[in-house]
Design a protein around this motif. Structure first.
Motif, PDB file in Angstrom:
ATOM      1  N   MET A   1     -27.422 -20.951  45.626  1.00  0.00           N
ATOM      2  CA  MET A   1     -27.669 -19.948  44.898  1.00  0.00           C
ATOM      3  C   MET A   1     -29.153 -19.505  44.239  1.00  0.00           C
ATOM      4  O   MET A   1     -29.673 -20.281  43.928  1.00  0.00           O
ATOM      5  N   ASP A   3     -32.209 -18.055  42.055  1.00  0.00           N
ATOM      6  CA  ASP A   3     -32.465 -18.342  40.847  1.00  0.00           C
ATOM      7  C   ASP A   3     -33.224 -16.886  40.855  1.00  0.00           C
ATOM      8  O   ASP A   3     -33.557 -16.808  39.363  1.00  0.00           O
ATOM      9  N   THR A   5     -33.378 -13.212  39.842  1.00  0.00           N
ATOM     10  CA  THR A   5     -32.303 -12.196  39.318  1.00  0.00           C
ATOM     11  C   THR A   5     -32.825 -10.856  39.992  1.00  0.00           C
ATOM     12  O   THR A   5     -33.955 -10.531  40.627  1.00  0.00           O
ATOM     13  N   ARG A  66     -23.052 -13.430  52.305  1.00  0.00           N
ATOM     14  CA  ARG A  66     -23.246 -14.890  52.109  1.00  0.00           C
ATOM     15  C   ARG A  66     -23.312 -15.171  53.571  1.00  0.00           C
ATOM     16  O   ARG A  66     -23.709 -16.451  53.886  1.00  0.00           O
ATOM     17  N   ALA A 160     -23.841 -12.070  38.052  1.00  0.00           N
ATOM     18  CA  ALA A 160     -23.589 -13.380  38.206  1.00  0.00           C
ATOM     19  C   ALA A 160     -23.476 -13.979  39.350  1.00  0.00           C
ATOM     20  O   ALA A 160     -23.740 -15.225  39.558  1.00  0.00           O
ATOM     21  N   GLY A 161     -22.904 -13.326  40.406  1.00  0.00           N
ATOM     22  CA  GLY A 161     -22.997 -13.721  41.769  1.00  0.00           C
ATOM     23  C   GLY A 161     -24.306 -14.022  42.575  1.00  0.00           C
ATOM     24  O   GLY A 161     -24.446 -15.017  43.326  1.00  0.00           O
ATOM     25  N   ASP A 162     -25.084 -13.182  41.925  1.00  0.00           N
ATOM     26  CA  ASP A 162     -26.602 -13.293  42.521  1.00  0.00           C
ATOM     27  C   ASP A 162     -27.284 -14.493  41.734  1.00  0.00           C
ATOM     28  O   ASP A 162     -28.157 -15.163  42.334  1.00  0.00           O
ATOM     29  N   GLU A 163     -27.047 -14.472  40.368  1.00  0.00           N
ATOM     30  CA  GLU A 163     -27.775 -15.688  39.550  1.00  0.00           C
ATOM     31  C   GLU A 163     -27.211 -16.883  39.392  1.00  0.00           C
ATOM     32  O   GLU A 163     -27.963 -18.093  39.526  1.00  0.00           O
ATOM     33  N   GLY A 164     -25.780 -16.809  39.447  1.00  0.00           N
ATOM     34  CA  GLY A 164     -25.191 -18.093  39.089  1.00  0.00           C
ATOM     35  C   GLY A 164     -25.391 -18.655  38.002  1.00  0.00           C
ATOM     36  O   GLY A 164     -25.677 -17.933  36.701  1.00  0.00           O
ATOM     37  N   GLY A 165     -25.363 -20.126  37.621  1.00  0.00           N
ATOM     38  CA  GLY A 165     -25.707 -20.594  36.531  1.00  0.00           C
ATOM     39  C   GLY A 165     -24.821 -20.435  35.204  1.00  0.00           C
ATOM     40  O   GLY A 165     -23.475 -19.986  35.367  1.00  0.00           O
ATOM     41  N   ALA A 168     -22.843 -16.938  35.350  1.00  0.00           N
ATOM     42  CA  ALA A 168     -21.592 -17.161  36.273  1.00  0.00           C
ATOM     43  C   ALA A 168     -20.503 -17.829  35.581  1.00  0.00           C
ATOM     44  O   ALA A 168     -19.190 -17.163  35.683  1.00  0.00           O
ATOM     45  N   ARG A 169     -20.602 -18.774  35.000  1.00  0.00           N
ATOM     46  CA  ARG A 169     -19.624 -19.662  34.407  1.00  0.00           C
ATOM     47  C   ARG A 169     -18.912 -18.910  33.420  1.00  0.00           C
ATOM     48  O   ARG A 169     -17.656 -18.947  33.329  1.00  0.00           O
TER      49      ARG A 169
END
Length: 557
Positions: A1, A3, A5, A66, A160-165, A168-169
């Motif tokens: 993923m 980091d 943005t 992806r 959220a899909g791009d940044e994760g963390g 996203a949670r």
């Protein structure tokens, strides 16, 4: 993923916005638009709902991005994902609300020969609807900084899909809660929007929902049968229109936008991209085009033979004005609450037509034309809001924002074109099988029944007074009267409690953050930090509810 943005990626260097007609983007847009149009048609004709598929489009685009196969990896770009989700949501609402619902009215009235003329008029209504929003989005009347809840849900899903963390949670947990709650028939999207919009507007929305739920039992009266919600909406809507006219009338030379090359190089929420002059021109252009569309329907639908010369002129002007007013009222309600009472507002014009004594066929065409506007207007606003959020970090910001909005509009037009083709192919087998939108049946039943007395008109005039007063004192920025009427008209069980509970949580969490709770770095950043968290929770609830709506397709096939 990654980091990185979207904002950081755009800030790194000035670049051109991805184009909607790039081969890979266009192919994916067309395929998903077909899916969206079919989903919209099936659900509106069986369950009576039109789901918001923009989150589905965003998720599919992210999954495709992806893949490391050939040019598909280009779909990792959040702005390309935004183009695709704009198109699929546009095709869904266009097929379900703007096209198949209007053409079902003459069909159910026993006039199948008027389906094609009505479809032509509905296409005009759809195109003008979206054009007006494109022209006036991010004006003082319809600011990008307003809630537009479904747009926030789409943007936060993509980010959220791009940044994760953590982001996203939090979004994922909220989406699961929204989905599970919806499985138990709880209107989780109502709770979601309460985290996102103007507190005063949403408070009135919640009050309207509670009154609609409990007044029949406590007061032993049917509010809808007595046209109370309709009257409140008429009063609030008329005042809202006057407030809109006053915004357009101000010809002061002071700018509402900043010229490129100055502060517009950097995003500023207070710097609107549409000034009062463009707002005025956009709405006037819309009125002229709506009147032209009404004239086209009159010529194709045989209204000329049903009415006298002056009657025909009055019908054309009324139909054009109804289309514009319908889109504005529906758009304002959707902007603040995420819900648009299109059915009820159309019913108001239907009753007005009955009061004026408009013959059955011309009235059916007027109702269908008004019904073709509004939902697409609101949906384009949701998608533009998503793009606006994703593009905030671009440098220079203003040209990138305007270029991105233009590409979104093009993607929407592709989705609309797909929806038109799907409806042209599918309406005959659907209608022959008895699958028609339930709201269209209500319109036709009302037209056939007519008005046996003046009760409806009297009640609407009476209840228009409190609606007008609430809207007037609340001001144009809060739209309290329109939102109260929206709650009364939507009348979804338990939604009022969820809205008020979410508002209470929102206020309590913001105060807790302001007092140093959580990981707020300092007092100055406490409120923005709280707003970001609340936006993620609200977006997740809306996204989860939308996913549940789309999943209902299994019940209809």
């Amino acid at each position: 993923m990654s980091d990185t943005t979207p904002a950081a990626a755009d800030t790194a260097q000035a670049r051109s916005h991805p184009r909607a007609l790039e081969p890979v983007t266009l192919i994916l847009t067309v395929v998903l638009s077909v899916l969206g149009a079919v989903i919209g048609l099936v659900l509106i004709t069986t369950l009576g709902i039109a789901p918001n598929t923009s989150v589905i489009g965003a998720l599919i685009a992210m999954l495709i991005g992806r893949l490391s196969f050939a040019a598909l990896a280009r779909m990792r770009d959040p702005h390309r994902q935004n183009l695709v989700q704009s198109a699929i949501s546009g095709s869904t609402f266009a097929a379900a609300n703007s096209l198949v619902t209007p053409i079902a009215v003459p069909f159910l009235l026993g006039e199948p020969g008027l389906v094609w003329p009505m479809l032509g008029g509905a296409v005009v209504g759809l195109l003008v609807d979206s054009w007006v929003l494109y022209r006036v989005f991010d004006s003082k009347l319809l600011p990008a900084s307003a809630a537009w809840p479904a747009g926030i849900a789409a943007a936060e899903t993509i980010k959220a899909g791009d940044e994760g963390g953590r982001k996203a949670r939090l979004l994922g947990i909220s989406a699961v809660v929204g989905f599970v709650g919806s499985l138990f028939k709880l209107p989780m999207s109502a709770a979601g929007v309460a985290f996102l919009g103007n507190i005063w507007a949403l408070l009135m929305f919640g009050v309207g929902l509670l009154v609609a739920q409990y007044a029949p039992g406590l007061l032993d009266t049917d509010l809808s049968a007595n046209y109370v919600p309709h009257g409140v909406m008429i009063g609030a809507g008329l005042v809202a229109l006057v407030q809109a006219v006053l915004m357009m009338r101000d010809r002061k030379s002071s700018r509402e936008t900043t010229p490129p090359g100055q502060a517009a190089d950097v995003f500023d929420e207070a710097n609107r991209t549409v000034d009062r002059g463009r707002l005025r021109r956009g709405l006037l252009e819309g009125l002229v085009l709506f009147v032209a569309g009404a004239l086209l329907i009159a010529l194709m639908g045989g209204v000329v033979s049903e009415m006298s010369g002056w009657g025909l002129v009055g019908w054309v002007l009324l139909a054009g004005a109804a289309a514009l007013v319908h889109q504005l009222i529906v758009g304002l309600a959707a902007m603040h609450s995420g819900w648009f009472p299109a059915f009820a507002v159309t019913l108001i014009f239907l009753i007005l037509g009955l009061v004026l004594g408009i013959p059955m066929v011309p009235l059916a065409l007027l109702v269908g034309y008004a019904a073709s506007t509004g939902p697409a207007f609101a949906d384009v606003g949701f998608d533009f809001k998503a793009g606006w959020l994703l593009r905030k970090g671009a440098l220079p910001w203003h040209p990138y924002e305007m270029a991105g909005r233009r590409q979104q509009y093009i993607a929407q037009l592709v989705g609309f074109a797909v929806a038109v083709v799907v409806v042209m192919i599918a309406w005959k087998p659907f209608f022959a099988d008895g699958r028609v939108p339930p709201v269209a049946q209500v319109y036709v039943d009302t037209i056939k029944a007519g008005l046996t007395d003046t009760h409806a008109l009297t009640m609407m005039v009476l209840w228009a007074i409190p609606g007008a007063l609430i809207q007037f004192f609340g001001g144009s920025s809060r739209q309290m009267g329109v939102l109260l009427a929206t709650g009364l008209l939507v009348a979804t069980p338990q939604a009022g409690w969820l809205v008020l509970a979410a508002l209470a949580v929102r206020v309590a969490y913001s105060r807790w953050k302001a007092r140093g709770g959580g990981d707020a770095p300092d007092e100055a950043n406490a409120q923005p930090d709280a707003d970001n968290d609340l936006a993620l929770v609200g977006a997740g609830l809306v996204a989860g509810s939308s996913l549940n709506d789309v999943s209902q397709i299994y019940k209809a096939v």
